[in-house]
Design a protein around this motif. Structure first.
Motif, short mmCIF file in Angstrom:
data_model
loop_
_atom_site.label_atom_id
_atom_site.label_comp_id
_atom_site.label_asym_id
_atom_site.label_seq_id
_atom_site.Cartn_x
_atom_site.Cartn_y
_atom_site.Cartn_z
N MET A 1 20.48 31.66 -13.02
CA MET A 1 21.60 30.81 -12.70
C MET A 1 21.99 29.94 -13.90
SD MET A 1 22.58 31.44 -9.62
CE MET A 1 23.52 29.98 -9.18
N SER A 2 20.99 29.57 -14.70
CA SER A 2 21.28 28.67 -15.81
C SER A 2 21.82 29.41 -17.03
CB SER A 2 20.02 27.90 -16.22
OG SER A 2 19.01 28.81 -16.62
N ALA A 3 21.64 30.76 -17.08
CA ALA A 3 22.07 31.51 -18.26
C ALA A 3 23.58 31.51 -18.40
CB ALA A 3 21.55 32.94 -18.18
N LYS A 4 24.29 31.60 -17.28
CA LYS A 4 25.74 31.69 -17.33
C LYS A 4 26.39 30.44 -17.91
CE LYS A 4 29.73 33.11 -14.63
NZ LYS A 4 30.21 33.58 -13.33
N PRO A 5 26.02 29.23 -17.43
CA PRO A 5 26.60 28.04 -18.03
C PRO A 5 26.37 27.96 -19.53
CG PRO A 5 25.55 27.48 -15.96
CD PRO A 5 25.18 28.89 -16.26
N ARG A 6 25.17 28.37 -19.99
CA ARG A 6 24.90 28.31 -21.42
C ARG A 6 25.85 29.26 -22.17
NH1 ARG A 6 19.32 28.13 -20.07
NH2 ARG A 6 19.11 30.36 -20.53
N SER A 7 26.11 30.43 -21.58
CA SER A 7 27.02 31.39 -22.19
C SER A 7 28.42 30.82 -22.28
CB SER A 7 27.02 32.69 -21.39
OG SER A 7 27.94 33.59 -21.94
N VAL A 8 28.89 30.17 -21.20
CA VAL A 8 30.21 29.58 -21.18
C VAL A 8 30.31 28.48 -22.23
CG1 VAL A 8 31.82 28.21 -19.82
CG2 VAL A 8 30.65 30.15 -18.77
N ALA A 9 29.27 27.66 -22.32
CA ALA A 9 29.26 26.59 -23.31
C ALA A 9 29.28 27.15 -24.72
CB ALA A 9 28.02 25.70 -23.11
N SER A 10 28.52 28.24 -24.91
CA SER A 10 28.48 28.86 -26.23
C SER A 10 29.84 29.41 -26.61
CB SER A 10 27.45 29.99 -26.23
OG SER A 10 27.47 30.67 -27.46
N ASN A 11 30.53 30.04 -25.65
CA ASN A 11 31.85 30.58 -25.92
C ASN A 11 32.84 29.47 -26.24
OD1 ASN A 11 31.00 33.17 -25.50
ND2 ASN A 11 31.65 33.25 -23.36
N ALA A 12 32.75 28.37 -25.50
CA ALA A 12 33.65 27.24 -25.73
C ALA A 12 33.44 26.67 -27.13
CB ALA A 12 33.43 26.17 -24.68
N ALA A 13 32.17 26.56 -27.52
CA ALA A 13 31.86 26.03 -28.85
C ALA A 13 32.40 26.96 -29.93
CB ALA A 13 30.36 25.86 -29.02
N SER A 14 32.28 28.27 -29.69
CA SER A 14 32.78 29.25 -30.65
C SER A 14 34.28 29.15 -30.82
CB SER A 14 32.38 30.65 -30.22
OG SER A 14 32.91 31.61 -31.10
N GLU A 15 34.99 28.98 -29.69
CA GLU A 15 36.44 28.88 -29.74
C GLU A 15 36.87 27.60 -30.45
OE1 GLU A 15 37.88 29.18 -25.79
OE2 GLU A 15 37.32 31.29 -25.56
N THR A 16 36.11 26.49 -30.23
CA THR A 16 36.43 25.24 -30.91
C THR A 16 36.26 25.38 -32.41
OG1 THR A 16 35.73 23.96 -28.98
CG2 THR A 16 35.85 22.80 -31.09
N THR A 17 35.16 26.04 -32.83
CA THR A 17 34.92 26.26 -34.25
C THR A 17 36.03 27.11 -34.85
OG1 THR A 17 32.54 26.11 -33.93
CG2 THR A 17 33.29 27.18 -35.93
N MET A 18 36.43 28.15 -34.11
CA MET A 18 37.49 29.02 -34.59
C MET A 18 38.79 28.24 -34.75
SD MET A 18 38.32 32.17 -35.43
CE MET A 18 37.13 33.25 -34.63
N THR A 19 39.10 27.36 -33.80
CA THR A 19 40.32 26.57 -33.87
C THR A 19 40.30 25.64 -35.08
OG1 THR A 19 40.56 26.63 -31.48
CG2 THR A 19 41.77 24.93 -32.65
N LYS A 20 39.17 25.00 -35.33
CA LYS A 20 39.06 24.09 -36.48
C LYS A 20 39.15 24.86 -37.79
CE LYS A 20 36.31 20.51 -34.18
NZ LYS A 20 35.00 19.79 -34.14
N ARG A 21 38.51 26.02 -37.83
CA ARG A 21 38.57 26.84 -39.04
C ARG A 21 40.00 27.27 -39.31
NH1 ARG A 21 35.71 32.58 -38.97
NH2 ARG A 21 37.67 33.08 -37.92
N THR A 22 40.71 27.68 -38.27
CA THR A 22 42.10 28.10 -38.42
C THR A 22 42.96 26.93 -38.87
OG1 THR A 22 41.81 29.76 -36.69
CG2 THR A 22 44.07 29.13 -37.23
N MET A 23 42.69 25.74 -38.35
CA MET A 23 43.44 24.55 -38.74
C MET A 23 43.32 24.29 -40.24
SD MET A 23 42.82 20.60 -37.55
CE MET A 23 41.22 20.58 -38.40
#
Length: 251
Positions: A1-23
């Motif tokens: 049950m706890s694995a899924k939230p960690r995956s979602v958080a990881s994806n969100a962090a990745s998207e944030t990094t991608m957005t900052k890099r693109t900026m």
């Protein structure tokens, strides 16, 4: 049950990094487009860029790595980072022009990768004929949005007639170059487009996974008396932008 939230958080962090890099990447590209940064100019240090954009040095390094791969900048150990991308006029990429959603031409930056002689056979040999060929590899960055990988093929004897080619010549309109130096104008171009698995060389240059599918465009240029003149293949990986392909007359 706890694995899924960690995956979602990881994806969100990745998207944030991608957005900052693109900026960061977009800001540098805007400075190049506006003339604030010109060919040969040195960029601010990684620390200065990080402070300016409110991001980590790691994010700046990823943005610079991406721009360096596209040929827009060069990173020299102990010296710094310099503008090196060659911006080309729309005529130089006449068959590879894109416009944004609001109809504006996206600038293209061409970076020559290599010039290689080969006796390998493939679609280029079937079209051009002969036994020896020269392949000119280039990366074309489209408006800072995505990269194209281009292979431009000539017969070995035609390439030899061109004489010495420096980097600036390789990063301009190759069709015009052939027309001027060999008196062989491009009179007709057949174009085909498809979606399929990218060759390993294209995947490597575009830094995407081997075996991934992408956009493949093939161009066959003819000269006087309908003689085959050049063969070009252009590859692109997946991208999300909705862009228009500009025709030769700009429409």
């Amino acid at each position: 049950m706890s694995a899924k939230p960690r995956s979602v958080a990881s994806n969100a962090a990745s998207e944030t990094t991608m957005t900052k890099r693109t900026m960061v990447s977009d800001a540098i590209i805007r400075d190049i487009e506006s003339g604030s940064l010109n060919d040969g100019d040195r960029l601010p240090s990684e620390g200065e860029l990080a402070a300016r954009h409110g991001v980590s040095v790691g994010t700046v390094q990823k943005a610079l790595t991406q721009l360096a791969h596209s040929g827009l900048i060069t990173r020299e150990q102990g010296r710094g980072t310099f503008v090196s991308g060659t911006r080309v006029a729309p005529a130089d990429v006449r068959y590879l022009r894109f416009t944004s959603a609001d109809g504006q031409d996206l600038p293209c930056y061409v970076h020559a990768r290599s010039v290689r002689r080969t006796r390998r056979t493939g679609p280029w040999s079937e079209f051009l004929g002969g036994k020896g060929f020269v392949r000119i590899e280039r990366i074309i960055n489209v408006g800072g949005r995505f990269d194209l990988y281009s292979e431009f093929w000539l017969r070995e004897e035609d390439f030899a007639e061109l004489g010495g080619l420096d980097r600036s010549a390789l990063e301009k309109n190759l069709r015009e170059l052939v027309g001027q130096r060999l008196a062989l104008p491009t009179l007709r171009v057949d174009q085909c487009i498809r979606f399929g698995e990218l060759p390993s060389a294209a995947a490597q240059q575009l830094t995407i996974a081997a075996g991934q599918a992408g956009l493949i465009k093939e161009l066959r240029g003819y000269t006087l008396r309908d003689r085959p003149l050049y063969y070009q293949s252009v590859y692109a990986g997946p991208f999300k932008e909705r862009l228009a392909i500009a025709r030769e007359n700009g429409q």
